[in-house]
Motif scaffolding. Structure first.
Motif, mmCIF file in Angstrom:
data_model
loop_
_atom_site.group_PDB
_atom_site.id
_atom_site.type_symbol
_atom_site.label_atom_id
_atom_site.label_comp_id
_atom_site.label_asym_id
_atom_site.label_seq_id
_atom_site.Cartn_x
_atom_site.Cartn_y
_atom_site.Cartn_z
ATOM 1 N N MET A 1 1.308 24.137 -2.755
ATOM 2 C CA MET A 1 0.747 23.142 -1.822
ATOM 3 C C MET A 1 1.010 21.734 -2.353
ATOM 4 S SD MET A 1 -3.189 22.817 -0.479
ATOM 5 C CE MET A 1 -3.647 21.526 0.657
ATOM 6 N N ASP A 2 1.495 20.837 -1.483
ATOM 7 C CA ASP A 2 1.780 19.477 -1.899
ATOM 8 C C ASP A 2 0.506 18.727 -2.234
ATOM 9 O OD1 ASP A 2 4.452 19.928 -1.464
ATOM 10 O OD2 ASP A 2 4.448 19.072 0.566
ATOM 11 N N LYS A 3 0.611 17.836 -3.221
ATOM 12 C CA LYS A 3 -0.521 17.002 -3.586
ATOM 13 C C LYS A 3 -0.808 16.009 -2.466
ATOM 14 C CE LYS A 3 -2.102 14.028 -7.365
ATOM 15 N NZ LYS A 3 -1.741 13.416 -8.672
ATOM 16 N N PRO A 4 -2.074 15.844 -2.047
ATOM 17 C CA PRO A 4 -2.397 14.916 -0.961
ATOM 18 C C PRO A 4 -1.922 13.498 -1.285
ATOM 19 C CG PRO A 4 -4.293 16.290 -1.510
ATOM 20 C CD PRO A 4 -3.269 16.537 -2.570
ATOM 21 N N LYS A 5 -1.481 12.790 -0.272
ATOM 22 C CA LYS A 5 -1.008 11.420 -0.461
ATOM 23 C C LYS A 5 -2.193 10.455 -0.472
ATOM 24 C CE LYS A 5 1.944 7.841 1.569
ATOM 25 N NZ LYS A 5 2.487 7.433 0.267
ATOM 26 N N ILE A 6 -2.271 9.655 -1.505
ATOM 27 C CA ILE A 6 -3.348 8.672 -1.642
ATOM 28 C C ILE A 6 -2.789 7.299 -1.308
ATOM 29 C CG2 ILE A 6 -4.956 7.571 -3.232
ATOM 30 C CD1 ILE A 6 -5.043 10.213 -4.777
ATOM 31 N N THR A 7 -3.390 6.616 -0.350
ATOM 32 C CA THR A 7 -2.936 5.299 0.061
ATOM 33 C C THR A 7 -3.825 4.206 -0.546
ATOM 34 O OG1 THR A 7 -4.353 5.207 2.023
ATOM 35 C CG2 THR A 7 -2.198 6.281 2.267
ATOM 36 N N GLN A 8 -3.343 2.970 -0.485
ATOM 37 C CA GLN A 8 -4.129 1.854 -0.998
ATOM 38 C C GLN A 8 -5.431 1.698 -0.217
ATOM 39 O OE1 GLN A 8 -3.404 0.102 -3.793
ATOM 40 N NE2 GLN A 8 -5.467 -0.731 -3.541
ATOM 41 N N ALA A 9 -5.386 1.977 1.087
ATOM 42 C CA ALA A 9 -6.605 1.877 1.906
ATOM 43 C C ALA A 9 -7.661 2.874 1.428
ATOM 44 C CB ALA A 9 -6.269 2.129 3.373
ATOM 45 N N MET A 10 -7.236 4.040 0.981
ATOM 46 C CA MET A 10 -8.182 5.031 0.452
ATOM 47 C C MET A 10 -8.792 4.542 -0.859
ATOM 48 S SD MET A 10 -6.015 8.513 1.106
ATOM 49 C CE MET A 10 -5.490 9.018 2.755
ATOM 50 N N ILE A 11 -7.969 3.969 -1.712
ATOM 51 C CA ILE A 11 -8.467 3.434 -2.983
ATOM 52 C C ILE A 11 -9.448 2.291 -2.730
ATOM 53 C CG2 ILE A 11 -7.779 2.194 -5.078
ATOM 54 C CD1 ILE A 11 -5.171 3.822 -5.020
ATOM 55 N N ASP A 12 -9.129 1.436 -1.746
ATOM 56 C CA ASP A 12 -10.027 0.332 -1.398
ATOM 57 C C ASP A 12 -11.368 0.853 -0.875
ATOM 58 O OD1 ASP A 12 -8.051 -1.435 -2.143
ATOM 59 O OD2 ASP A 12 -7.379 -1.851 -0.085
ATOM 60 N N ALA A 13 -11.321 1.919 -0.084
ATOM 61 C CA ALA A 13 -12.563 2.517 0.431
ATOM 62 C C ALA A 13 -13.397 3.086 -0.709
ATOM 63 C CB ALA A 13 -12.237 3.605 1.443
ATOM 64 N N TYR A 14 -12.729 3.704 -1.656
ATOM 65 C CA TYR A 14 -13.450 4.248 -2.808
ATOM 66 C C TYR A 14 -14.093 3.129 -3.624
ATOM 67 C CZ TYR A 14 -14.565 6.908 -6.982
ATOM 68 O OH TYR A 14 -15.241 7.472 -8.043
ATOM 69 N N ASP A 15 -13.381 2.000 -3.739
ATOM 70 C CA ASP A 15 -13.936 0.856 -4.457
ATOM 71 C C ASP A 15 -15.194 0.347 -3.758
ATOM 72 O OD1 ASP A 15 -13.517 -1.143 -6.656
ATOM 73 O OD2 ASP A 15 -13.474 -2.522 -4.967
#
Length: 291
Positions: A1-15
């Motif tokens: 299974m491919d590793k999920p793609k993490i975008t900058q918007a996701m990182i910003d939401a986590y922040d």
């Protein structure tokens, strides 16, 4: 299974989530929209968060150090900490207070304290949640506890740690501080209040009130992440105040990396090249001012 793609918007939401402007439910809702589904969000969320199971860079039983849990007296009551002393250094040595992120004194910060010790300093990683009973194992609970901390009292507890470290046997009396995220902000605030702090290193930390910059005595090394818009918004005003007041400081902005780029337990945000470069500058800075 491919590793999920993490975008900058996701990182910003986590922040946003880790700094309490989003609660867990709203964060997962936002992440689901960004990821395309709830299932994808559930797979991505653990990749954004820190993973305490990741191997330490310096093992707790490393032959080059002596590590122990300690307490010291402070205005806010007894403070807990993790003290690490290098074995190989002869003669009096400088000391460093290691200040945690908004997750409290966890295994990662203990690891950072051991790295400081291997660089030739005695390190004290303080649990600044001690007045509330200490850092819990639940990260969400730990983050919530920070809203209950009084900053003035917290700075006083840091100053008590500085005094305690400076007076320990084998210490040369010089004490610096290094902090990350919330801890970087505390280093900045601590520097405005402590006449005895000899060096301060702040990683992506909130800047202190500009009016207090005149009271800084310690030289400062300030690391910022290029993609960290929230914290970087305060750099210019801080820099101008430091210059206007004739303070000794260095500022480095690491392009293309995120807030928490030094935290190797967070695979989505950790950047080894930036972390290694910043760490080399940090240890050189302490060697210059704490020798």
């Amino acid at each position: 299974m491919d590793k999920p793609k993490i975008t900058q918007a996701m990182i910003d939401a986590y922040d946003e989530y880790t700094h309490l402007s989003l609660d867990r439910r709203k964060f997962m809702e936002k992440l689901s929209l960004l990821a395309g589904s709830g299932a994808a969000a559930a797979a991505i969320a653990p990749l954004l968060s820190a993973n305490s199971a990741r191997a330490a860079i310096v093992a707790p039983d490393d032959a080059g150090i002596v590590a122990e849990d300690v307490t010291y007296p402070a205005p806010g009551g007894e403070m807990k900490g993790y003290l690490v002393t290098p074995k190989s250094v002869s003669g009096p040595i400088g000391s460093v207070i290691v200040i945690h992120e908004n997750r409290g004194l966890n295994d990662h910060i203990r690891d950072v304290a051991r790295r400081v010790a291997l660089a030739g300093f005695r390190a004290l990683a303080v649990d600044f949640l001690s007045p509330q009973g200490g850092t819990p194992s639940d990260e969400d609970k730990a983050r919530e506890m920070f809203s209950g901390l009084d900053m003035e009292a917290t700075v006083a507890n840091a100053e008590a740690g500085r005094v305690w470290l400076a007076a320990r046997q084998g210490a040369n009396g010089k004490v610096g501080a290094v902090g990350f995220c919330w801890g970087g902000g505390l280093v900045n605030r601590f520097a405005t209040k402590s006449a005895g702090l000899n060096a301060g290193v702040a990683y992506y930390g909130q800047q202190p009130p500009v009016a207090d910059v005149r009271d800084i005595k310690a030289p400062l090394l300030l690391h910022y992440a290029g993609l960290d818009e929230r914290i970087n918004a305060g750099i210019d005003a801080y820099k101008k105040a430091l210059e206007a007041n004739g303070k000794t400081f260095e500022i480095f902005v690491y392009d293309g990396v995120n807030h928490a780029f030094n935290n190797d337990t967070s695979s989505a945000r950790y950047d080894k090249a930036a972390a290694d470069l910043a760490w080399g500058r940090t240890t050189d800075f302490f060697k210059k001012y704490l020798a």
